[in-house]
Design an enzyme around this catalytic site. Structure first.
Site, PDB file in Angstrom:
ATOM      1  N   CYS A 162      -9.493  25.447 -51.137  1.00 33.99           N
ATOM      2  CA  CYS A 162      -8.463  24.600 -51.791  1.00 33.99           C
ATOM      3  C   CYS A 162      -8.977  24.628 -53.154  1.00 33.99           C
ATOM      4  O   CYS A 162      -7.990  23.887 -53.783  1.00 33.99           O
ATOM      5  CB  CYS A 162      -8.439  23.266 -51.090  1.00 33.99           C
ATOM      6  SG  CYS A 162      -8.472  23.168 -49.282  1.00 33.99           S
ATOM      7  N   HIS A 294      -6.972  15.592 -56.183  1.00 28.40           N
ATOM      8  CA  HIS A 294      -7.132  16.456 -54.984  1.00 28.40           C
ATOM      9  C   HIS A 294      -6.018  15.890 -54.068  1.00 28.40           C
ATOM     10  O   HIS A 294      -5.252  16.769 -53.530  1.00 28.40           O
ATOM     11  CB  HIS A 294      -8.298  16.863 -54.532  1.00 28.40           C
ATOM     12  CG  HIS A 294      -8.324  17.941 -53.555  1.00 28.40           C
ATOM     13  ND1 HIS A 294      -7.691  19.155 -53.846  1.00 28.40           N
ATOM     14  CD2 HIS A 294      -8.577  18.171 -52.346  1.00 28.40           C
ATOM     15  CE1 HIS A 294      -8.047  19.972 -52.957  1.00 28.40           C
ATOM     16  NE2 HIS A 294      -8.840  19.406 -51.790  1.00 28.40           N
ATOM     17  N   GLU A 305     -12.675  10.715 -52.903  1.00 23.40           N
ATOM     18  CA  GLU A 305     -12.384  11.103 -54.456  1.00 23.40           C
ATOM     19  C   GLU A 305     -12.168   9.765 -55.297  1.00 23.40           C
ATOM     20  O   GLU A 305     -12.442   9.671 -56.498  1.00 23.40           O
ATOM     21  CB  GLU A 305     -10.953  11.767 -54.515  1.00 23.40           C
ATOM     22  CG  GLU A 305     -10.210  11.918 -55.918  1.00 23.40           C
ATOM     23  CD  GLU A 305      -9.355  13.218 -55.605  1.00 23.40           C
ATOM     24  OE1 GLU A 305      -8.509  13.279 -54.673  1.00 23.40           O
ATOM     25  OE2 GLU A 305      -8.759  13.802 -56.782  1.00 23.40           O
ATOM     26  N   LYS A 326       0.581  16.561 -53.910  1.00 26.41           N
ATOM     27  CA  LYS A 326       0.561  16.951 -52.781  1.00 26.41           C
ATOM     28  C   LYS A 326       1.832  16.340 -51.667  1.00 26.41           C
ATOM     29  O   LYS A 326       2.147  16.539 -50.696  1.00 26.41           O
ATOM     30  CB  LYS A 326      -0.752  17.257 -52.044  1.00 26.41           C
ATOM     31  CG  LYS A 326      -1.504  18.114 -52.700  1.00 26.41           C
ATOM     32  CD  LYS A 326      -2.800  18.225 -51.792  1.00 26.41           C
ATOM     33  CE  LYS A 326      -3.775  19.395 -52.323  1.00 26.41           C
ATOM     34  NZ  LYS A 326      -4.620  18.993 -53.660  1.00 26.41           N
ATOM     35  N   HIS A 331      -0.076  20.691 -49.293  1.00 23.85           N
ATOM     36  CA  HIS A 331      -1.170  21.438 -49.887  1.00 23.85           C
ATOM     37  C   HIS A 331      -0.965  22.784 -49.906  1.00 23.85           C
ATOM     38  O   HIS A 331      -0.906  23.450 -48.648  1.00 23.85           O
ATOM     39  CB  HIS A 331      -2.313  21.036 -48.791  1.00 23.85           C
ATOM     40  CG  HIS A 331      -3.795  21.147 -49.332  1.00 23.85           C
ATOM     41  ND1 HIS A 331      -3.959  22.177 -50.236  1.00 23.85           N
ATOM     42  CD2 HIS A 331      -5.132  20.513 -49.179  1.00 23.85           C
ATOM     43  CE1 HIS A 331      -5.402  22.258 -50.453  1.00 23.85           C
ATOM     44  NE2 HIS A 331      -5.788  21.249 -49.867  1.00 23.85           N
ATOM     45  N   PHE A 390     -12.777  22.856 -49.058  1.00 21.13           N
ATOM     46  CA  PHE A 390     -13.868  23.138 -47.929  1.00 21.13           C
ATOM     47  C   PHE A 390     -15.052  23.812 -48.304  1.00 21.13           C
ATOM     48  O   PHE A 390     -14.952  24.849 -49.034  1.00 21.13           O
ATOM     49  CB  PHE A 390     -12.998  23.748 -46.858  1.00 21.13           C
ATOM     50  CG  PHE A 390     -12.495  22.506 -45.825  1.00 21.13           C
ATOM     51  CD1 PHE A 390     -12.522  21.478 -46.143  1.00 21.13           C
ATOM     52  CD2 PHE A 390     -11.640  23.133 -44.839  1.00 21.13           C
ATOM     53  CE1 PHE A 390     -11.846  20.295 -45.275  1.00 21.13           C
ATOM     54  CE2 PHE A 390     -10.871  22.002 -43.889  1.00 21.13           C
ATOM     55  CZ  PHE A 390     -10.976  20.799 -44.272  1.00 21.13           C
TER      56      PHE A 390
END
Lengths: 402, 86
Positions: A162, A294, A305, A326, A331, A390
């Site tokens: 990501c 994010h 976050e 997003k 995403h 990830f």
């Protein structure tokens, strides 16, 4: 050290087929997520996604090109054409040798793999098309882009899940800043919305079945999207000299590794990346006005976050704006931070902050100004774009108004 | 083997324990099973019983599938199996 200007931007994503259309959708808080239209969707438990609507590859590419271009390559080529045309650059001679391509992707030609595994396993055929390998390889988009535009300098593809696009753009930034190259075409592309792509994600049980609602107490997971964002990064002196329109300046970049968990995010890892980007831009945290989060809409990411942002910014965390686009485009995995950089450009250039749509209920663990549901006017000097992948690989870019 | 015994066997494998060391009152956390281990346990349960378990890692407490203890999981599996027989 050289300064780095953005002199072109292009995109195709669930919100639009170009930058103006995408920014308009972000200003209006439009949602590009809807029912998935993919083969065997009835066998999926997650049936929503941010697809590029009404996309017809035959409208953009001929038969020979389609035989070689996976959907993620097509998206990258379409976005790059817009960006390079906007920049007004033509690549030949010494400039071509000092210009390259760095793109991010996670799945690469996943749809091509999906289609051809069907051919051999489900349909029982013993033969696949001869171009399967050059079509599915992760560097396919980068290579076709270099061939089309005669970009002969350093070129490669970055795959950090990501965070791929931010890592790619960070490398491009470093190369120009160090004087290694003059111009870099950079960003990312993703097209994972095929049966196998969605099925794999279902397994992790982090996907929402109804909507992406970042930071809302009612959030219940991420929603996948597809598309591309591509930019022209150019050495500032060169861009000014030729009178190019400068959309924004890239001023900082930092990357960190959590070295902790293969899927769970780390507050410290994220905070170190944010702090690093601010420091790399030679700024103070109080100079940052907007963060494109994010903001995946998972329980774990959003609270981690927000905690990281609070750690870095202290009391200033309550003054800055942070939103997750997003919620609108989904995403885009390896392409996501490229499309999200558009929201940062809109913030520093136009003074408009894209909203976090789908926001329903306050979550005390996400107690920041997340620009809920409606875009906002705000004069922003510097913006950050967060990406936390990830595998614990974090990358944060800083953009400044010119 | 009963449903409960089969569930305990799956969880014991995941926790790298002997089945006799897994008690019905244990939570998965007590057994050292983290979020990925939980998702893998649910996958193993689905495969073992041929069922679909409604579980979203973002809403572990939503009540759709009770994972508070080993016994709770066994009861939830029994409920899904009973529903299927109806």
């Amino acid at each position: 050290m050289k300064r780095v200007a953005i002199t072109g931007a292009g995109t195709i994503n669930p919100l639009g087929y170009d930058v103006p259309g995408t920014l308009e959708a972000m200003r209006e808080g439009r949602c590009g997520i809807g029912p998935l239209n993919v083969r065997d969707v009835e066998r999926l438990s997650v049936r929503i996604g941010g697809q590029v609507k009404d996309y017809d590859e035959h409208a953009h590419f001929n038969r020979q090109q389609i035989a070689l271009f996976d959907r993620f390559t097509q998206f990258a080529l379409l976005a790059a054409e817009q960006a390079i045309n906007q920049s007004g650059l033509e690549f030949s001679g010494a400039l071509a040798a000092q210009s390259g391509v760095i793109l991010g992707t996670s799945g690469g030609g996943l749809s091509t793999q999906d289609d051809n595994y069907r051919t051999v396993y489900e349909d029982g055929k013993n033969r696949v098309h001869p171009f399967v390998v050059p079509k599915l390889m992760n560097n396919s988009a980068t290579s076709h882009l270099s061939m089309k535009w005669n970009l002969k300098g350093p070129s490669f593809t970055v795959a950090t899940a990501c965070a791929s696009s931010n890592h790619a753009m960070g490398q491009a930034f470093h190369m120009i800043r160090s004087g290694m190259t003059k111009v870099m075409v950079t960003g990312g592309s993703e097209a994972m919305l095929c049966f196998g792509g969605v099925k794999a994600w279902e397994g992790l049980r982090v996907m929402s079945k109804d909507a992406c609602r970042p930071f809302s107490a009612t959030r219940n997971g991420m929603v996948q999207g597809e598309g591309a964002g591509v930019f022209v990064f150019e050495e500032m002196g060169r861009a000014r000299k030729r009178g190019a329109e400068i959309l924004a300046e890239v001023v900082g970049f930092a990357m960190t590794s959590d070295a902790a968990d293969i899927v769970m995010p780390s507050r410290q890892g994220a905070a170190r990346a944010i702090t690093g980007a601010v420091g790399d831009a030679r700024m103070d945290p109080s100079d940052i006005g907007y963060i494109n989060a994010h903001g995946t809409g998972t329980a774990a990411n959003d609270k981690t976050e927000c905690a990281a942002v609070s750690d870095v910014f202290g009391a200033h965390a309550d003054n800055l704006l942070i939103s997750s686009t997003k919620s609108m485009h989904g995403h885009l995995i390896g392409g996501t931070s490229a499309v999200e950089l558009l929201a940062c450009i809109m913030a520093v250039r136009d003074g408009i902050i894209a909203p976090t749509i789908g926001y329903e209920e306050h979550d005390p663990e996400c107690a920041l100004d997340v620009v809920p549901n409606e875009a906002r006017d705000a004069k922003i000097g510097t913006a950050l774009s967060n990406a936390f992948a990830f595998g614990g690989l974090n990358a944060v870019l800083a953009l400044r108004a010119v | 083997m009963s449903v409960r015994e089969r569930v305990i066997k799956i969880i014991a494998v995941q926790a790298m324990l002997e089945t006799e060391d897994v008690s019905g009152e244990n939570s998965l956390e007590e057994l050292g099973i983290d979020s990925l281990g939980l998702v893998e346990s649910i996958f193993a349960i689905e495969e073992e019983f041929g069922i679909e378990v409604p579980f979203n890692a973002n809403e572990p407490d939503s009540g759709e599938f009770d994972i508070t203890s080993v016994d709770a999981i066994a009861r939830a599996v029994e409920a899904i199996l009973a529903e299927r027989r109806e």
